[in-house]
Enzyme design. Structure first.
Site, short mmCIF file in Angstrom:
data_model
loop_
_atom_site.label_atom_id
_atom_site.label_comp_id
_atom_site.label_asym_id
_atom_site.label_seq_id
_atom_site.Cartn_x
_atom_site.Cartn_y
_atom_site.Cartn_z
N ARG A 75 0.57 -1.10 0.02
CA ARG A 75 0.03 0.10 0.02
C ARG A 75 0.89 1.20 0.06
O ARG A 75 1.77 1.51 0.91
CB ARG A 75 -0.78 0.06 1.20
CG ARG A 75 -1.82 1.23 1.36
CD ARG A 75 -2.84 1.34 0.39
NE ARG A 75 -3.90 0.21 0.66
CZ ARG A 75 -4.64 0.02 -0.41
NH1 ARG A 75 -4.71 0.42 -1.58
NH2 ARG A 75 -5.76 -1.25 -0.08
N ARG A 101 1.41 -6.59 -9.64
CA ARG A 101 2.00 -5.89 -8.59
C ARG A 101 2.16 -6.85 -7.25
O ARG A 101 2.58 -6.46 -6.15
CB ARG A 101 0.93 -4.87 -8.04
CG ARG A 101 -0.45 -5.15 -7.62
CD ARG A 101 -1.22 -3.87 -7.18
NE ARG A 101 -2.65 -4.62 -6.79
CZ ARG A 101 -3.56 -3.94 -6.24
NH1 ARG A 101 -3.27 -2.63 -5.73
NH2 ARG A 101 -4.75 -4.37 -6.18
N HIS A 171 0.14 3.42 -10.47
CA HIS A 171 -0.96 3.80 -9.49
C HIS A 171 -0.31 4.67 -8.35
O HIS A 171 -0.31 4.40 -6.84
CB HIS A 171 -1.50 2.69 -8.87
CG HIS A 171 -2.80 2.98 -8.03
ND1 HIS A 171 -2.89 3.54 -6.82
CD2 HIS A 171 -4.24 2.42 -8.46
CE1 HIS A 171 -4.32 3.40 -6.41
NE2 HIS A 171 -4.97 2.94 -7.26
N ASP A 215 -12.93 9.18 -6.77
CA ASP A 215 -12.41 8.04 -7.58
C ASP A 215 -12.79 8.24 -8.90
O ASP A 215 -13.95 7.96 -9.46
CB ASP A 215 -13.19 6.86 -6.86
CG ASP A 215 -12.34 5.43 -7.35
OD1 ASP A 215 -12.69 4.61 -6.85
OD2 ASP A 215 -11.57 5.74 -8.47
N GLU A 279 -2.93 8.81 -11.35
CA GLU A 279 -2.58 7.44 -11.75
C GLU A 279 -2.48 7.54 -13.29
O GLU A 279 -3.53 8.16 -13.90
CB GLU A 279 -3.47 6.38 -11.18
CG GLU A 279 -3.54 6.26 -9.88
CD GLU A 279 -5.04 5.71 -9.37
OE1 GLU A 279 -5.30 4.64 -10.25
OE2 GLU A 279 -5.41 6.05 -8.47
O1 TA6 Z 1 -7.34 3.82 -8.60
C1 TA6 Z 1 -8.34 3.70 -7.93
C2 TA6 Z 1 -8.96 2.84 -7.43
O2 TA6 Z 1 -9.15 1.65 -8.57
C3 TA6 Z 1 -9.98 2.76 -6.44
O3 TA6 Z 1 -11.15 2.33 -6.62
C4 TA6 Z 1 -9.48 1.93 -5.28
O4 TA6 Z 1 -9.93 0.65 -5.20
C5 TA6 Z 1 -7.85 2.04 -5.35
O5 TA6 Z 1 -7.78 1.90 -6.85
C6 TA6 Z 1 -7.00 1.14 -4.80
O6 TA6 Z 1 -7.21 -0.18 -4.77
P1 TA6 Z 1 -6.46 -1.34 -4.17
O7 TA6 Z 1 -6.60 -2.47 -4.96
O8 TA6 Z 1 -5.12 -0.98 -4.42
O9 TA6 Z 1 -6.76 -1.54 -2.69
#
Ligand code: TA6
Length: 304
Positions: A75, A101, A171, A215, A279
């Site tokens: 994260r 990832r 991301h 989002d 992103e």
């Molecule tokens: O990039 C935005 C997103 O798609 C959100 O909807 C949220 O789910 C975020 O990515 C984080 O996703 P993750 O799978 O890393 O928790």
């Protein structure tokens, strides 16, 4: 683990500039320190977890609750999203944001560049594990260049015999002083999908301020060159972070805000105040069709 680190240093270390070390939970990481900046990259997911220009502050946000577990996403930093963005279109049991990832990548090359920056190339090829999730042959290369700017290039190559369709994203989680005191420029006038409002299409009519969960998947307007630039204006840290991209016609802006932050075990309840994701993506209809032998590069350059 020690043996792997020793072997990596013997083959790829750059004296005083790039070293391999055991990271959190012993996961192998690359520590880069040159005259221009420092950075940290985990082989797990080819995941950049730190970037700091010399004399400056950290540019990327990392969750203090990040789980450094094999086969799990980390994260914060810059997760490499591939070969699909978001949930799998057909099978919701497949991992959100693809598998790149969550897998350990191998080291392809390390280079000390003449301008004082350092280049690291990591590579991921298809395996029986990836075939079970996505039945295609591929070679992914992530090229990371650490200098006064951080450049991240994700090159996908179709090494199989059928065309495949791949999406993805870099991301990136950016560190901000207080998300309530930033605004984001560069997407004025763009249409976007509001993923929190029934995927309705809306238009961005002013600079982006964050006062709730956000989002959104923004589409580059027709007249936008493929190298759009976004900027985070941070009134608390008194700095601007610029994000330039290429190979992408969709930009995702995300902040989980309070409730979503609380729902994530690897995200501190108040962590949403210190981060925003911008992103560089190939999402929705910006996915790329690669014929056998074709490549696509998704690139993001971060600078202050
Ligand atoms: O990039 C935005 C997103 O798609 C959100 O909807 C949220 O789910 C975020 O990515 C984080 O996703 P993750 O799978 O890393 O928790």
């Amino acid at each position: 683990m020690e043996n792997q680190i020793e072997l990596l240093n013997a083959q790829f270390a750059l004296t005083d500039e790039l070293l391999f070390q055991p990271g959190e939970n012993g996961l192998p990481k690359v520590q880069i320190n040159n005259g221009l900046a420092s950075a940290e990259v985990y082989l797990q997911g080819a995941h950049i977890t730190a970037f700091q220009p010399r004399g400056g502050e950290p540019v990327l946000w990392m969750s203090p609750l990040a789980q450094f577990q094999r086969d799990k996403a980390i994260r914060g930093g810059v997760p490499v999203i591939w070969p699909w963005f978001g949930p799998h279109l057909i099978d919701k049991n497949k991992p959100q944001h693809g598998f790149a990832r969550s897998i350990e990548w191998r080291v392809k090359a390390t280079t000390a560049l003449s301008d004082g920056s350092t280049r690291l190339q990591l590579q991921l090829k298809d395996t029986p594990t990836t075939h079970a999730l996505w039945p295609h042959a591929f070679e992914l290369t992530l090229t990371i260049t650490v200098g006064t700017e951080l450049t991240i290039e994700l090159t996908s190559c179709n090494t199989g015999e059928q065309t495949f369709v791949a999406g993805g994203a870099l991301h990136s989680y950016f560190a901000v002083g207080d998300v309530k005191k930033i605004h984001i420029d560069g997407l004025l006038g763009h249409l976007y999908i509001d993923q929190l409002d029934g995927n309705r299409i809306k238009q961005q009519n002013d600079a982006i301020c964050i006062r709730e969960e956000v989002d959104r998947i923004y589409f580059d307007t027709e007249d936008t060159c493929s190298e759009g630039i976004c900027a985070i204006f941070d009134a608390q840290f008194l700095r601007q972070i610029y994000i330039k991209k290429s190979g992408s016609h969709t930009t995702v802006v995300w902040n989980p805000w309070e409730n979503k932050a609380k729902s994530m075990a690897d995200f501190p309840d108040d962590g949403y105040r210190q981060m925003v994701c911008i992103e560089t993506a190939n999402a929705v209809d910006d996915v790329r069709h690669l014929a056998p032998g074709e490549t696509h590069t998704l690139s993001q350059t971060i600078f202050l």
